[in-house]
Design a protein around this motif. Structure first.
Motif, mmCIF file in Angstrom:
data_model
loop_
_atom_site.group_PDB
_atom_site.id
_atom_site.type_symbol
_atom_site.label_atom_id
_atom_site.label_comp_id
_atom_site.label_asym_id
_atom_site.label_seq_id
_atom_site.Cartn_x
_atom_site.Cartn_y
_atom_site.Cartn_z
ATOM 1 N N VAL A 71 0.852 -1.190 0.000
ATOM 2 C CA VAL A 71 0.000 0.000 0.000
ATOM 3 C C VAL A 71 0.887 1.239 0.000
ATOM 4 O O VAL A 71 2.022 1.197 0.463
ATOM 5 C CB VAL A 71 -0.944 0.032 1.223
ATOM 6 N N PRO A 72 0.373 2.354 -0.501
ATOM 7 C CA PRO A 72 1.129 3.614 -0.419
ATOM 8 C C PRO A 72 0.876 4.303 0.923
ATOM 9 O O PRO A 72 0.235 3.749 1.815
ATOM 10 C CB PRO A 72 0.557 4.422 -1.588
ATOM 11 N N ASP A 73 1.380 5.503 1.043
ATOM 12 C CA ASP A 73 1.222 6.282 2.274
ATOM 13 C C ASP A 73 -0.188 6.866 2.316
ATOM 14 O O ASP A 73 -0.422 8.005 1.939
ATOM 15 C CB ASP A 73 2.280 7.388 2.317
ATOM 16 N N LEU A 74 -1.117 6.081 2.829
ATOM 17 C CA LEU A 74 -2.517 6.491 2.841
ATOM 18 C C LEU A 74 -2.839 7.481 3.951
ATOM 19 O O LEU A 74 -3.764 8.281 3.821
ATOM 20 C CB LEU A 74 -3.420 5.262 2.971
ATOM 21 N N ASN A 75 -2.109 7.423 5.060
ATOM 22 C CA ASN A 75 -2.411 8.345 6.155
ATOM 23 C C ASN A 75 -1.559 9.618 6.109
ATOM 24 O O ASN A 75 -1.588 10.414 7.042
ATOM 25 C CB ASN A 75 -2.292 7.651 7.515
ATOM 26 N N LEU A 76 -0.807 9.790 5.037
ATOM 27 C CA LEU A 76 -0.174 11.073 4.700
ATOM 28 C C LEU A 76 0.879 11.532 5.695
ATOM 29 O O LEU A 76 1.168 12.730 5.797
ATOM 30 C CB LEU A 76 -1.254 12.171 4.562
ATOM 31 N N ASP A 77 1.494 10.562 6.412
ATOM 32 C CA ASP A 77 2.488 10.956 7.407
ATOM 33 C C ASP A 77 3.920 10.839 6.900
ATOM 34 O O ASP A 77 4.870 10.977 7.667
ATOM 35 C CB ASP A 77 2.314 10.153 8.690
ATOM 36 N N GLY A 78 4.099 10.548 5.602
ATOM 37 C CA GLY A 78 5.423 10.517 5.013
ATOM 38 C C GLY A 78 6.141 9.194 5.107
ATOM 39 O O GLY A 78 7.304 9.087 4.704
ATOM 40 N N ARG A 79 5.474 8.157 5.612
ATOM 41 C CA ARG A 79 6.077 6.836 5.695
ATOM 42 C C ARG A 79 4.998 5.786 5.471
ATOM 43 O O ARG A 79 3.813 6.052 5.639
ATOM 44 C CB ARG A 79 6.752 6.628 7.051
ATOM 45 N N VAL A 80 5.431 4.612 5.051
ATOM 46 C CA VAL A 80 4.497 3.514 4.821
ATOM 47 C C VAL A 80 4.689 2.494 5.928
ATOM 48 O O VAL A 80 5.777 1.935 6.084
ATOM 49 C CB VAL A 80 4.721 2.864 3.443
ATOM 50 N N ASP A 81 3.647 2.264 6.693
ATOM 51 C CA ASP A 81 3.741 1.326 7.801
ATOM 52 C C ASP A 81 2.380 0.691 8.039
ATOM 53 O O ASP A 81 1.451 0.846 7.233
ATOM 54 C CB ASP A 81 4.294 2.001 9.060
ATOM 55 N N LEU A 82 2.250 -0.008 9.160
ATOM 56 C CA LEU A 82 1.022 -0.742 9.417
ATOM 57 C C LEU A 82 -0.163 0.157 9.730
ATOM 58 O O LEU A 82 -1.312 -0.293 9.671
ATOM 59 C CB LEU A 82 1.248 -1.745 10.550
ATOM 60 N N TYR A 83 0.089 1.410 10.047
ATOM 61 C CA TYR A 83 -1.026 2.330 10.216
ATOM 62 C C TYR A 83 -1.740 2.565 8.881
ATOM 63 O O TYR A 83 -2.958 2.771 8.844
ATOM 64 C CB TYR A 83 -0.539 3.655 10.801
ATOM 65 N N ASP A 84 -0.996 2.534 7.773
ATOM 66 C CA ASP A 84 -1.615 2.658 6.454
ATOM 67 C C ASP A 84 -2.449 1.428 6.137
ATOM 68 O O ASP A 84 -3.541 1.533 5.573
ATOM 69 C CB ASP A 84 -0.531 2.857 5.391
ATOM 70 N N VAL A 85 -1.943 0.266 6.490
ATOM 71 C CA VAL A 85 -2.698 -0.977 6.295
ATOM 72 C C VAL A 85 -3.982 -0.946 7.106
ATOM 73 O O VAL A 85 -5.060 -1.331 6.631
ATOM 74 C CB VAL A 85 -1.836 -2.196 6.676
ATOM 75 N N ALA A 86 -3.890 -0.471 8.354
ATOM 76 C CA ALA A 86 -5.054 -0.463 9.244
ATOM 77 C C ALA A 86 -6.185 0.406 8.700
ATOM 78 O O ALA A 86 -7.357 0.169 9.017
ATOM 79 C CB ALA A 86 -4.646 0.016 10.626
ATOM 80 N N MET A 87 -5.875 1.381 7.864
ATOM 81 C CA MET A 87 -6.926 2.210 7.269
ATOM 82 C C MET A 87 -7.870 1.398 6.395
ATOM 83 O O MET A 87 -9.009 1.795 6.151
ATOM 84 C CB MET A 87 -6.302 3.338 6.447
ATOM 85 N N LEU A 88 -7.398 0.249 5.917
ATOM 86 C CA LEU A 88 -8.186 -0.573 4.983
ATOM 87 C C LEU A 88 -8.802 -1.785 5.666
ATOM 88 O O LEU A 88 -9.177 -2.748 5.003
ATOM 89 C CB LEU A 88 -7.290 -1.016 3.821
ATOM 90 N N TRP A 89 -8.954 -1.716 6.994
ATOM 91 C CA TRP A 89 -9.431 -2.885 7.743
ATOM 92 C C TRP A 89 -10.808 -3.348 7.286
ATOM 93 O O TRP A 89 -11.144 -4.536 7.395
ATOM 94 C CB TRP A 89 -9.469 -2.557 9.243
ATOM 95 N N SER A 90 -11.626 -2.444 6.741
ATOM 96 C CA SER A 90 -13.018 -2.784 6.438
ATOM 97 C C SER A 90 -13.240 -3.343 5.039
ATOM 98 O O SER A 90 -14.338 -3.808 4.723
ATOM 99 C CB SER A 90 -13.896 -1.542 6.607
ATOM 100 N N ILE A 91 -12.226 -3.309 4.162
ATOM 101 C CA ILE A 91 -12.497 -3.669 2.764
ATOM 102 C C ILE A 91 -12.755 -5.166 2.600
ATOM 103 O O ILE A 91 -12.134 -6.012 3.248
ATOM 104 C CB ILE A 91 -11.355 -3.223 1.826
ATOM 105 N N GLN A 92 -13.694 -5.477 1.736
ATOM 106 C CA GLN A 92 -14.023 -6.839 1.319
ATOM 107 C C GLN A 92 -14.384 -6.748 -0.159
ATOM 108 O O GLN A 92 -15.516 -6.405 -0.509
ATOM 109 C CB GLN A 92 -15.211 -7.391 2.119
#
Length: 332
Positions: A71-92
């Motif tokens: 995933v890219p930097d979805l939470n806009l904090d300048g780094r790619v980490d598990l917080y970006d992954v957690a943003m997509l917890w609801s997708i199916q």
């Protein structure tokens, strides 16, 4: 609470820290480096092909398929980490039997301007462009959604010059490898925008959509309202919104944002209810602008998006609305 719990679970199960953006193999999304957005105000961004993310090959894209390399930097904090992954917890997102066959880019997110947003400082705006239906070619091409890109570029340029914090997101209204391409696009965009609002409660959103993209814009905005984010969604610019053959939520309309509904009634099937039709009778927050006789030759479904007067009026309307003013005279 579910958001926090999901983030804690995901973070606890992996334990890796943020690092530079990396490309997965053998899947072709995302790419290693920022790619062209074809926006002068936000020239580079990260591409995502959502139907290529099914890492465990179970036929459904879920958070279980994702890690910071995918995933890219979805939470806009300048780094790619598990917080970006957690943003997509609801997708199916259920997929077709053979997804990820094309090269179409379905989602693009640019780095924020000028840096990671900070609530409490200058205003922060998230500007979203949603193209019309795609057919094997996506956001990698400048011609895909050229009109909505132009509008978003106008808005970003003006806000950047005024010292605002801004974020640019481009999306298609369809995920080509999904069983329901339109519902899949709604699900992905809803998750990303809800995550941004969660991390930046001050975010002001403006969504611009053409054709099917106009339907995706209303569906996602209504979904965000149901999640309690009505105050964040400020403006929708709809260009010849078409619900015919749209497979997602073509019925929901948000109740709070200013909606500028631009349409023409010069051709079928893109004219007349339920397409190219007024929305004001259905939504008190909608202003209709029938441009059927604005130009000669008359504007059609494929030309209305690129008309300079239409684009300028939508951009001006978005800017005034984001600033808390009323619609300009061109939209009345």
């Amino acid at each position: 609470m579910r958001w926090v719990l999901a983030a804690v679970i995901v973070l606890a199960t992996a334990g890796c820290v943020g690092r530079e953006f990396q490309a997965p193999t053998p899947w072709p999304t995302p790419v290693v480096a920022p790619q062209p957005t074809h926006l002068s105000a936000a020239p580079e961004g990260y591409y995502v092909r959502v139907d290529c993310l099914d890492r465990n090959r179970d036929g459904t894209v879920t958070v279980a398929d994702l890690d910071p390399s995918r995933v890219p930097d979805l939470n806009l904090d300048g780094r790619v980490d598990l917080y970006d992954v957690a943003m997509l917890w609801s997708i199916q997102i259920p997929l077709k039997s053979h997804p990820c066959l094309g090269q179409d880019v379905q989602f693009l997110i640019a780095p924020p301007h000028p840096a990671t947003p900070v609530c409490g400082g200058t205003p922060f705006a998230v500007i979203v462009a949603i193209t019309g239906a795609t057919n094997g070619q996506g956001l990698e091409l400048a011609s895909t959604g050229a009109g909505v890109r132009s509008i978003v570029n106008r808005i970003l340029t003006a806000l950047n010059a005024r010292g605002w914090q801004t974020e640019a997101i481009l999306a298609t209204p369809d995920i080509s490898g999904a069983k329901n391409p339109n519902s899949a696009a709604e699900s992905w965009l809803d998750a990303v925008l809800a995550g941004i609002i969660h991390d930046y409660p001050c975010a002001r959103l403006a969504l611009i959509g053409h054709s099917f993209g106009g339907v995706t814009a209303t569906a996602v905005s209504a979904a965000l309202e149901r999640q309690g984010h009505a105050a964040n969604v400020r403006f929708l610019g709809l260009i010849d919104r078409v619900t015919l053959e749209y497979l997602g939520d073509g019925r929901s309309l948000p109740a709070h944002p200013v909606i500028l509904n631009v349409f023409q009634q010069n051709e079928q099937p893109h004219s007349g209810a339920p397409n190219g039709a007024p929305l004001a009778p259905l939504a008190a927050n909608a202003t209709d602008w029938d441009v059927s006789h604005l130009k000669q030759p008359p504007l059609l479904h494929v030309t209305i998006e690129n008309d300079p007067d239409v684009d300028a009026c939508i951009a001006s309307s978005a800017l005034l609305t984001l600033e808390g003013s009323g619609l300009p005279s061109c939209a009345k």
